[in-house]
Design a protein around this motif. Structure first.
Motif, PDB file in Angstrom:
ATOM      1  N   ASP A 242       3.989   9.189  11.027  1.00 21.50           N
ATOM      2  CA  ASP A 242       3.690   7.925  10.357  1.00 21.50           C
ATOM      3  C   ASP A 242       2.662   8.171   9.249  1.00 21.50           C
ATOM      4  O   ASP A 242       1.552   7.634   9.268  1.00 21.50           O
ATOM      5  N   LEU A 243       3.064   8.970   8.274  1.00 23.19           N
ATOM      6  CA  LEU A 243       2.128   9.384   7.240  1.00 23.19           C
ATOM      7  C   LEU A 243       1.746   8.261   6.292  1.00 23.19           C
ATOM      8  O   LEU A 243       0.637   8.247   5.753  1.00 23.19           O
ATOM      9  N   VAL A 244       2.632   7.300   6.063  1.00 18.71           N
ATOM     10  CA  VAL A 244       2.313   6.223   5.126  1.00 18.71           C
ATOM     11  C   VAL A 244       1.165   5.357   5.670  1.00 18.71           C
ATOM     12  O   VAL A 244       0.340   4.854   4.905  1.00 18.71           O
ATOM     13  N   THR A 245       1.107   5.197   6.992  1.00 19.16           N
ATOM     14  CA  THR A 245      -0.014   4.461   7.589  1.00 19.16           C
ATOM     15  C   THR A 245      -1.308   5.245   7.428  1.00 19.16           C
ATOM     16  O   THR A 245      -2.382   4.667   7.176  1.00 19.16           O
ATOM     17  N   LEU A 246      -1.221   6.565   7.558  1.00 19.98           N
ATOM     18  CA  LEU A 246      -2.395   7.414   7.349  1.00 19.98           C
ATOM     19  C   LEU A 246      -2.878   7.290   5.906  1.00 19.98           C
ATOM     20  O   LEU A 246      -4.089   7.170   5.660  1.00 19.98           O
ATOM     21  N   PHE A 247      -1.958   7.295   4.946  1.00 22.40           N
ATOM     22  CA  PHE A 247      -2.335   7.133   3.537  1.00 22.40           C
ATOM     23  C   PHE A 247      -3.000   5.774   3.301  1.00 22.40           C
ATOM     24  O   PHE A 247      -3.949   5.667   2.514  1.00 22.40           O
ATOM     25  N   ALA A 248      -2.510   4.744   3.978  1.00 21.03           N
ATOM     26  CA  ALA A 248      -3.120   3.421   3.845  1.00 21.03           C
ATOM     27  C   ALA A 248      -4.545   3.440   4.390  1.00 21.03           C
ATOM     28  O   ALA A 248      -5.465   2.873   3.782  1.00 21.03           O
ATOM     29  N   GLY A 249      -4.750   4.117   5.523  1.00 24.69           N
ATOM     30  CA  GLY A 249      -6.090   4.241   6.082  1.00 24.69           C
ATOM     31  C   GLY A 249      -7.022   5.019   5.166  1.00 24.69           C
ATOM     32  O   GLY A 249      -8.193   4.657   4.998  1.00 24.69           O
ATOM     33  N   VAL A 250      -6.517   6.077   4.574  1.00 28.07           N
ATOM     34  CA  VAL A 250      -7.319   6.877   3.634  1.00 28.07           C
ATOM     35  C   VAL A 250      -7.706   6.034   2.425  1.00 28.07           C
ATOM     36  O   VAL A 250      -8.846   6.104   1.938  1.00 28.07           O
ATOM     37  N   THR A 251      -6.775   5.219   1.929  1.00 27.26           N
ATOM     38  CA  THR A 251      -7.064   4.353   0.785  1.00 27.26           C
ATOM     39  C   THR A 251      -8.163   3.350   1.117  1.00 27.26           C
ATOM     40  O   THR A 251      -9.083   3.114   0.320  1.00 27.26           O
ATOM     41  N   ILE A 252      -8.096   2.755   2.308  1.00 28.10           N
ATOM     42  CA  ILE A 252      -9.142   1.823   2.737  1.00 28.10           C
ATOM     43  C   ILE A 252     -10.481   2.534   2.818  1.00 28.10           C
ATOM     44  O   ILE A 252     -11.518   1.997   2.409  1.00 28.10           O
ATOM     45  N   ALA A 253     -10.467   3.761   3.348  1.00 25.92           N
ATOM     46  CA  ALA A 253     -11.712   4.527   3.488  1.00 25.92           C
ATOM     47  C   ALA A 253     -12.309   4.892   2.135  1.00 25.92           C
ATOM     48  O   ALA A 253     -13.532   5.004   2.007  1.00 25.92           O
ATOM     49  N   MET A 254     -11.461   5.075   1.121  1.00 23.42           N
ATOM     50  CA  MET A 254     -11.954   5.458  -0.202  1.00 23.42           C
ATOM     51  C   MET A 254     -12.528   4.300  -0.997  1.00 23.42           C
ATOM     52  O   MET A 254     -13.327   4.508  -1.919  1.00 23.42           O
ATOM     53  N   LEU A 255     -12.124   3.074  -0.670  1.00 24.82           N
ATOM     54  CA  LEU A 255     -12.483   1.920  -1.497  1.00 24.82           C
ATOM     55  C   LEU A 255     -13.990   1.747  -1.715  1.00 24.82           C
ATOM     56  O   LEU A 255     -14.421   1.532  -2.859  1.00 24.82           O
ATOM     57  N   PRO A 256     -14.848   1.810  -0.675  1.00 24.29           N
ATOM     58  CA  PRO A 256     -16.285   1.597  -0.920  1.00 24.29           C
ATOM     59  C   PRO A 256     -16.882   2.570  -1.922  1.00 24.29           C
ATOM     60  O   PRO A 256     -17.655   2.165  -2.798  1.00 24.29           O
ATOM     61  N   THR A 257     -16.539   3.856  -1.823  1.00 28.85           N
ATOM     62  CA  THR A 257     -17.106   4.828  -2.750  1.00 28.85           C
ATOM     63  C   THR A 257     -16.532   4.654  -4.150  1.00 28.85           C
ATOM     64  O   THR A 257     -17.248   4.844  -5.142  1.00 28.85           O
ATOM     65  N   LEU A 258     -15.262   4.299  -4.262  1.00 31.96           N
ATOM     66  CA  LEU A 258     -14.672   4.067  -5.579  1.00 31.96           C
ATOM     67  C   LEU A 258     -15.319   2.867  -6.261  1.00 31.96           C
ATOM     68  O   LEU A 258     -15.637   2.909  -7.455  1.00 31.96           O
ATOM     69  N   ILE A 259     -15.514   1.788  -5.503  1.00 29.88           N
ATOM     70  CA  ILE A 259     -16.157   0.590  -6.065  1.00 29.88           C
ATOM     71  C   ILE A 259     -17.583   0.917  -6.494  1.00 29.88           C
ATOM     72  O   ILE A 259     -18.038   0.515  -7.577  1.00 29.88           O
ATOM     73  N   LEU A 260     -18.302   1.649  -5.645  1.00 31.46           N
ATOM     74  CA  LEU A 260     -19.676   2.024  -5.982  1.00 31.46           C
ATOM     75  C   LEU A 260     -19.717   2.854  -7.253  1.00 31.46           C
ATOM     76  O   LEU A 260     -20.575   2.639  -8.115  1.00 31.46           O
ATOM     77  N   TYR A 261     -18.791   3.809  -7.374  1.00 25.81           N
ATOM     78  CA  TYR A 261     -18.795   4.658  -8.563  1.00 25.81           C
ATOM     79  C   TYR A 261     -18.461   3.856  -9.814  1.00 25.81           C
ATOM     80  O   TYR A 261     -19.077   4.055 -10.869  1.00 25.81           O
ATOM     81  N   ILE A 262     -17.499   2.956  -9.719  1.00 25.06           N
ATOM     82  CA  ILE A 262     -17.123   2.158 -10.881  1.00 25.06           C
ATOM     83  C   ILE A 262     -18.297   1.288 -11.346  1.00 25.06           C
ATOM     84  O   ILE A 262     -18.571   1.154 -12.543  1.00 25.06           O
TER      85      ILE A 262
END
Length: 279
Positions: A242-262
């Motif tokens: 179920d790799l697409v669910t893993l990718f969705a989890g990774v995307t959620i995990a990346m959001l705080p740092t991406l928002i902070l950097y932007i």
């Protein structure tokens, strides 16, 4: 002739920087649109765009990986460590840079010496200390460990900024009857705000992306932070597809740092040379 050579060099550097930027941005975009596929579409063609946006993958990742409680654990760990650690770094930098006392140079020399010691060397002593203090498998214990553990880089960064402040400001405050702590809080801290904010941003990134500490000291799955949780989610993929669910989890995990950097990208860029410029 020299102007032409300089222009060609500029274009070459821009091309190199563009390629470097694409090597970072493209994988992020790839993970994003892979998270919106079905597993059948993913295994059929990993490069094709999804035929229909499967937003349900994010709901599934949030529930199956328990990201709600994991984010609360991460918020507590990162938030408290960030506040306490930034305050301690600020007051330590002030003491080592602005105050005159016996042994100050020796302390700085010892701190500089620690730059040559890999941080992994402290892992076993820290683990024994945490075990003897009964702080293993405790988010609060992990907060204490990361808050009290000082970074030479942050001390140098903030210390270099504080060195540029005029000494007369403190002398005037002392003459007006201000105590040492009042001088620190009412004069040094407000004037050092750009440096403190920069240190706080770097601390946040380091704490949020910290994996080794939570992985070693937290054995209870209910206390895991986001980095450890996504690591275990990745390990499960050895037995599931179920790799697409893993990718969705990774995307959620990346959001705080991406928002902070932007939001703080200028501060992060300036922070790389803050100590050198201000010192």
């Amino acid at each position: 002739m020299k102007v032409n050579e300089r222009t060609i060099g500029d274009y070459l550097w821009r091309i190199i920087l563009f390629i470097w930027a694409m090597s970072i941005v493209v994988p992020l975009l790839w993970v994003l649109y892979e998270s919106l596929k079905t597993n059948q579409e993913f295994f059929a063609n990993v490069w094709a765009l999804p035929q229909k946006w499967a937003w349900v993958n994010y709901k599934k990742a949030w529930v199956s990986y328990e990201l709600g409680s994991t984010m609360l654990n991460t918020l507590y760990y990162v938030g408290v460590s960030l506040i306490v650690g930034t305050f301690l770094t600020t007051i330590n930098a002030y003491a080592l840079v602005r105050l005159e006392f016996r042994g100050r140079k020796m302390i700085w020399s010892i701190i500089m010496l620690s730059l040559f010691l890999p941080g992994i060397n402290a892992l076993i002593p820290q683990y024994i200390l945490m075990r003897d203090l009964h702080l293993l498998n405790s988010l609060t214990g992990l907060v204490l460990l990361d808050s009290l553990g000082e970074s030479v880089f942050f001390l140098m960064l903030l210390g270099g900024f504080m060195q540029s402040l005029p000494k007369e400001l403190e002398e005037s405050a002392f003459m007006d009857g201000a105590s040492l702590f009042q001088t620190f809080m009412r004069i040094i801290v407000p004037l050092s705000t750009p440096g403190i904010v920069t240190v706080a941003i770097f601390k946040f990134l380091g704490l949020y992306n910290n994996f080794l500490g939570p992985f070693i000291y937290l054995s209870d799955e209910k206390k895991h932070t986001i980095g450890v949780k996504m690591y275990h989610a990745n390990q499960i993929m050895q037995y599931k597809s179920d790799l697409v669910t893993l990718f969705a989890g990774v995307t959620i995990a990346m959001l705080p740092t991406l928002i902070l950097y932007i939001v703080f990208q200028k501060k992060i860029a300036e922070g790389a040379t803050l100590g050198a410029v201000k010192g």
